[in-house]
Each structure stands twice: as structure tokens, then as C-alpha cells.
Write a protein that holds these residues in place. Structure first.
Motif, PDB file in Angstrom:
ATOM      1  N   ASN A 164       0.811  -1.209   0.000  1.00 57.46           N
ATOM      2  CA  ASN A 164       0.000   0.000   0.000  1.00 57.46           C
ATOM      3  C   ASN A 164       0.853   1.270   0.000  1.00 57.46           C
ATOM      4  O   ASN A 164       0.551   2.225  -0.720  1.00 57.46           O
ATOM      5  N   ALA A 165       1.900   1.299   0.798  1.00 53.95           N
ATOM      6  CA  ALA A 165       2.735   2.501   0.884  1.00 53.95           C
ATOM      7  C   ALA A 165       3.381   2.826  -0.464  1.00 53.95           C
ATOM      8  O   ALA A 165       3.431   3.994  -0.881  1.00 53.95           O
ATOM      9  N   ARG A 166       3.878   1.800  -1.149  1.00 56.50           N
ATOM     10  CA  ARG A 166       4.526   2.022  -2.458  1.00 56.50           C
ATOM     11  C   ARG A 166       3.510   2.484  -3.505  1.00 56.50           C
ATOM     12  O   ARG A 166       3.795   3.368  -4.301  1.00 56.50           O
TER      13      ARG A 166
ATOM     14  N   VAL B 158       3.687   6.043  -5.615  1.00 58.93           N
ATOM     15  CA  VAL B 158       3.622   6.147  -7.077  1.00 58.93           C
ATOM     16  C   VAL B 158       2.467   7.053  -7.495  1.00 58.93           C
ATOM     17  O   VAL B 158       2.604   7.893  -8.388  1.00 58.93           O
ATOM     18  N   MET B 159       1.335   6.908  -6.862  1.00 62.42           N
ATOM     19  CA  MET B 159       0.170   7.735  -7.187  1.00 62.42           C
ATOM     20  C   MET B 159       0.433   9.211  -6.884  1.00 62.42           C
ATOM     21  O   MET B 159       0.047  10.092  -7.651  1.00 62.42           O
ATOM     22  N   ARG B 160       1.116   9.491  -5.779  1.00 58.92           N
ATOM     23  CA  ARG B 160       1.457  10.882  -5.455  1.00 58.92           C
ATOM     24  C   ARG B 160       2.409  11.461  -6.494  1.00 58.92           C
ATOM     25  O   ARG B 160       2.277  12.619  -6.900  1.00 58.92           O
ATOM     26  N   CYS B 161       3.345  10.659  -6.927  1.00 56.74           N
ATOM     27  CA  CYS B 161       4.297  11.107  -7.940  1.00 56.74           C
ATOM     28  C   CYS B 161       3.572  11.430  -9.252  1.00 56.74           C
ATOM     29  O   CYS B 161       3.838  12.447  -9.897  1.00 56.74           O
TER      30      CYS B 161
END
Length: 119
Positions: free
Chosen positions: A3-5, A9-12
């Protein structure tokens, strides 16, 4: 991934698209046209270092032009390009104005020899 990764990626992705949109509109407000923006826009170094911000689907050149097209349309503001001649009609005029095909081919070979492939 976890989940953290996935969230990272989504924030990036969010950040690169927000930067593209805001930076291109800023450039357009400063007078950069749809035919110039792909040579001017570049994401900031912090985003360029992020794997998830790389342009795998589309490119910065195409996407930056698309932002201007969305908000301002495809026209570059130059009256001469509002209703252009077709390539069939304009090509003979360009050849004539450049002194004939021999001069054009010679210049093309010269540019090619120097690695200048874009016109």
C-alpha cells in the motif's frame, strides 16, 4: 509493492501532471505558443528523478502541447497559420523561393552531415 509504495507512485503521478499543467499554463501566460512549448517545458529535477514521473504513455513534448490545446486551442496566434495552404499547394512555392531543388538537397545533406535532423 504494498500500500505505501502504491500511494507513493500515485502521489508522484499526481505531482508530475499538476506540474505539467501549471508550468505549461504559466509559460502560455508568458507568451509561449503551442509550437514552442515542447522546447521550453521541462519538469523540475526532483520529479525527473522519480521513476513514476517518466513519460511512458505520451511524452512531455506531446503532453505540454496538449495542455495548451485544451485551454487555448491548436492555433498559435499567428495570422499566417490560421488558414494555411495545403502542403500540396505550399511545397512548390517553398522550392521556388529557396532557389530550386538542387539547393534544397545540398542544404539537407549539409545539415544531415552535422547531425541536425530536425527542421
Amino acid at each position: 509493492f504494498g500500500n505505501a509504495r502504491v500511494q507513493e507512485v500515485m502521489r508522484c503521478q499526481r505531482d508530475i501532471y499538476a506540474n505539467l499543467n501549471n508550468a505549461v499554463l504559466h509559460l502560455a501566460n508568458r507568451g509561449v505558443t503551442i509550437n514552442e512549448v515542447h522546447n521550453v517545458y521541462a519538469p523540475p529535477p526532483a520529479l525527473r528523478r522519480q521513476w513514476a514521473a517518466h513519460s511512458y504513455h505520451g511524452s512531455e513534448a506531446h503532453n505540454s502541447r496538449a495542455v495548451i490545446n485544451r485551454y487555448l486551442g491548436y492555433w498559435d496566434g499567428n495570422p499566417a497559420t490560421l488558414i494555411p495552404l495545403s502542403p500540396k499547394d505550399s511545397a512548390p512555392l517553398y522550392v521556388e523561393m529557396m532557389g530550386g531543388s538542387a539547393k534544397i538537397l545540398a542544404k539537407g545533406r549539409e545539415l544531415y552531415a552535422h547531425g541536425q535532423y530536425l527542421l
